[in-house]
Design an enzyme around this catalytic site. Structure first.
Site, short mmCIF file in Angstrom:
data_model
loop_
_atom_site.label_atom_id
_atom_site.label_comp_id
_atom_site.label_asym_id
_atom_site.label_seq_id
_atom_site.Cartn_x
_atom_site.Cartn_y
_atom_site.Cartn_z
N HIS A 77 -17.40 -45.59 39.51
CA HIS A 77 -16.99 -45.06 38.13
C HIS A 77 -16.76 -45.90 37.12
CE1 HIS A 77 -16.07 -40.80 38.91
NE2 HIS A 77 -15.50 -40.90 40.10
N ASP A 117 -13.76 -45.39 32.53
CA ASP A 117 -14.76 -45.05 33.60
C ASP A 117 -16.35 -45.09 33.02
OD1 ASP A 117 -15.68 -42.33 35.16
OD2 ASP A 117 -13.81 -41.68 35.58
N ASP A 145 -11.67 -44.83 43.89
CA ASP A 145 -12.55 -42.83 44.18
C ASP A 145 -14.29 -42.68 43.96
OD1 ASP A 145 -11.74 -43.14 41.73
OD2 ASP A 145 -12.65 -41.08 41.07
N GLU A 146 -14.41 -42.29 45.34
CA GLU A 146 -16.38 -41.46 44.67
C GLU A 146 -16.88 -42.64 44.25
OE1 GLU A 146 -15.39 -37.32 43.19
OE2 GLU A 146 -15.48 -38.36 41.49
N TYR A 197 -4.21 -30.82 39.97
CA TYR A 197 -5.59 -31.03 39.07
C TYR A 197 -5.59 -29.63 37.68
CZ TYR A 197 -7.86 -35.02 41.08
OH TYR A 197 -7.76 -35.99 41.96
#
Ligand code: ACM
Length: 688
Positions: free
Chosen positions: A271, A194, A326-327, A418
């Site tokens: 990321h 990341d 993701d993202e 989470y």
């Protein structure tokens, strides 16, 4: 509002403990199958007890190969017995599997012995875990006679470790594998890469570990709010680390002995700031520190990713290879000539389809190696790859949709699983990313809603909890966030939905917390849980309750709470703005409450909350006006913000004024924090 929005200086908040409930956690003198987590499928209690011999047990095994090595490490003292009849404990593995992944076992505890039968060594291993819980690691010598017939509900029971935001030593992971085994969890998901640091030796790309694994800041928030730079290991400020291939081999082997698969995750296409700082030619700009997403128009990106995955696949025997997904911001792709050319050549309508093109290509590569690709639910954008497994983190719906499309899904909903979210009253907890997920909430999640027909239920692979570590620097803090909430995920994954019973689960969780503490784990103090915000637990009576609210500015459709009536319904919010009881806006709150008739008004107030990590801020000022006719308003009072915006502590503040007048209309104007993207939340306008 999740991982990208959290950007402020935090400090651990130490407040005096104000326990509302203290529970007795005395360990029972007799071990019982009714005290363990996850609750077994079937328990038949018998008469009498079995007592473990003080000088250890004679153990007879049949059909066990790999299990014997593990047994030698158990805190129960076993001696090998040659004859079944003379043994205290008998383990027999038949090899007769009823299904591909048969993990079932039966364990019969009678007055003179313990007999375990299982089709596979995995099943026998789980019987031993039940025994470890019943005996509290061998300290409880007397066991209730019983027969347990047990097997898991779901095949995938996972726990996620974010070792990028803070590198965790190998020993930390080995220790968590022991706790996972005790809970019958079988998948360790390692988030190895990341922006905050790359954590895996890749021989072909040495800069990933020479440079991208180190940063000149320890605290993630200092790095994130600072220059987000990297450094080399020999820099005196260097903080970080990575796993060598030998480290990984050791972790994988330790996990294998505990019937746990270690799943590597290599993040793409987003990321990925750390990779693009080390190898800027893989980004759209070609420059370091400019992009977070790989350039999809550049063939070199695919060469890099396939080379990295080839080494990862060599190292990790896991069937599942996680590629993040993701993202991604996708911003750079919109103007990048190479990405635009790729879109044109491939006939891709937009950047979502460009992402999907990339994910499909990577999936074909992973499949060509005989493995299965897993990705977070954004991999569905622009079309889902045929064999991909979807990890559904933005609620259950993406996972359910994947299941309807014939793909398999792992439920990982952030609102329940989470575990980096706060688990108790924020004033007594370490600063966190926000939210509020107490044990009961984590336990309440059911992955299969009634609306899913039985023939699609088979596409539910399992469940997983995540702990993202932006704000979790220390290993012991990480453990504190995992336990006991991980128990809830374990029981949901293993036991049947019909067996769920929170009061009984909580009783068993208290016992297991004690056991883990005696094993050296730092757990949350469940016995002294404070619980939800007191104001949220009963309706509030006040003069304005039930009165009409006129919105001079609208609230956000994303956080409506109870809609137009939310601010006068007597319902106050809990610890988190995300509980559907707080109403949110990205503008000012400007509302007028109509009391229906002119009445004496003595007090007007409203509570606001601040959670800087989620971009929720206190209003700068609240102006309160009164009027008899709804046209001519007089300023009755102003309340100012005195809460600093530099700390991520979650704060609650009542903005109020006293007045001595009469009015029919009460207008409250809360002036928002002057930053684009900042949120404002309130739960009730209290008038008396
Ligand atoms: C995620 O939390 N972005 C998977």
């Amino acid at each position: 509002m999740y991982r990208l929005l959290f950007s402020f200086v935090l400090a651990l908040l130490a407040m005096p403990m104000m326990a509302s409930r203290a529970d007795s956690t005395a360990v029972a003198a007799t071990g019982s199958p009714c005290d363990i987590i996850p609750v077994p499928q079937q328990v038949k209690t018998g008469n009498g007890t079995y007592t473990l011999p003080d000088d250890g047990c004679d153990l007879y095994t049949k059909g066990c190969n790999t299990l014997n090595g593990y047994i030698a490490t158990m805190p129960l003292q076993f001696r090998t017995a040659d004859k079944k009849a003379a043994a205290d404990v008998v383990i027999e593995v038949s090899g007769k599997k009823a299904s591909e992944q048969d993990e079932s076992y039966t364990m019969t505890i009678s007055a003179d012995k313990i007999a375990i039968e299982a089709p596979t060594e995995t099943g026998a291993f789980y019987a031993l875990q039940s025994l470890l819980q019943m005996t509290r690691n061998g300290t409880v010598k007397q066991l209730e006679c019983c027969t347990i017939a047990d097997s898991p509900r779901l095949a995938y029971r996972g726990l996620h470790f974010d070792v990028s935001r803070h590198f965790r030593p190998k020993e930390f992971l080995l220790k968590q594998l022991d706790a996972m085994a005790l809970l019958k969890l079988n998948m360790m998901h390692l988030h190895l890469t990341d922006a905050a640091g790359w954590r895996l030796q890749i021989d072909r790309y040495p800069r990933l570990t020479e440079f991208a694994a180190w940063r000149p800041y320890k605290r993630w928030e200092d790095w994130w709010n600072g220059d987000r730079s990297y450094c080399t290991q020999d820099d005196p400020r260097a903080y970080g680390g990575f796993y060598t291939k030998d480290d990984i081999r050791e972790i994988v082997e330790y996990a294998r002995a505990r019937h746990i698969t270690v799943i590597p995750e290599i993040e793409m296409p987003g990321h990925s700031e750390e990779v693009l700082a080390a190898y800027p030619e893989l980004s759209c700009s070609g420059e370091p520190y400019r992009n977070g997403d790989f350039c999809i128009g550049n063939e070199a990106t695919f060469t890099f990713l396939e080379n990295v995955l080839a080494e990862v696949i060599d190292l990790f025997p896991s069937q599942y290879i996680h590629i993040g997904g993701d993202e991604a911001s996708k911003e750079g792709w919109k103007t990048c000539p190479r990405c635009k050319q790729r879109m044109e050549q491939e006939g891709l309508a937009d950047v979502d389809e460009l992402q999907s093109y990339m994910i499909h290509r990577i999936e074909r590569y992973v499949e060509s190696k005989g493995r299965t690709m897993v990705g977070f639910d954004e991999i569905m954008q622009g079309g889902l790859a045929p064999g991909a497994v979807v990890m559904s983190w933005r609620g259950s719906e993406p996972g359910l949709e994947a299941m309807r499309q014939g793909n398999r899904a792992i439920m990982n909903p952030n609102a329940y699983y989470y575990l980096d979210y706060t688990q108790d009253a924020p004033f007594k907890e370490p600063v966190s990313i926000g939210g509020y997920i107490p044990l009961e909430k984590a336990y309440s999640f059911e992955p299969l809603p009634d609306s899913i027909p039985a023939d699609l239920a088979k596409n539910l692979l399992g469940v997983q909890a995540n702990v993202w570590c932006e704000y979790i620097t220390d290993d012991s803090h990480a453990e504190y966030m995992y336990y006991p909430r991980t128990f809830a995920v374990a029981e949901t994954g293993w036991s049947q939905a019909s067996q769920k019973n929170y009061p009984d689960f909580r009783r068993r969780a208290l016992l297991l917390v004690e056991q883990l503490r005696s094993m050296g784990y730092n757990t949350f103090d469940l016995a002294n849980e404070y619980g939800d915000r007191k104001e949220s637990q009963q309706p509030l009576e006040h003069l304005g309750k039930g009165c009409r609210v006129i919105y001079n500015l609208p609230y956000s459709r994303q956080y409506p709470a109870a809609g137009d009536s939310a601010l006068t319904d007597g319902v106050c919010g809990g610890w988190t703005y995300g509980d559907n009881r707080w109403q949110g806006t990205m503008r000012d709150f400007d509302v007028t409450v109509d009391l229906g008739s002119v009445q004496p008004v003595r007090y007007v107030g409203a509570t606001f909350l601040q959670s800087v990590g989620a971009w929720v801020y206190m209003p700068r000022r609240v102006d309160i006006y009164l009027s008899e006719d709804g046209e001519n308003f007089t300023l009755a009072g102003q309340a100012w913000c005195d809460v600093p915006d530099t700390s991520a502590e979650i704060r609650y503040k009542v903005y109020s004024t006293l007045c001595h007048t009469q009015a029919r209309y009460v207008r409250l104007h809360a002036i928002k924090y002057p930053k684009r993207g900042a949120w404002l939340f309130t739960d009730e306008i209290v008038i008396n």
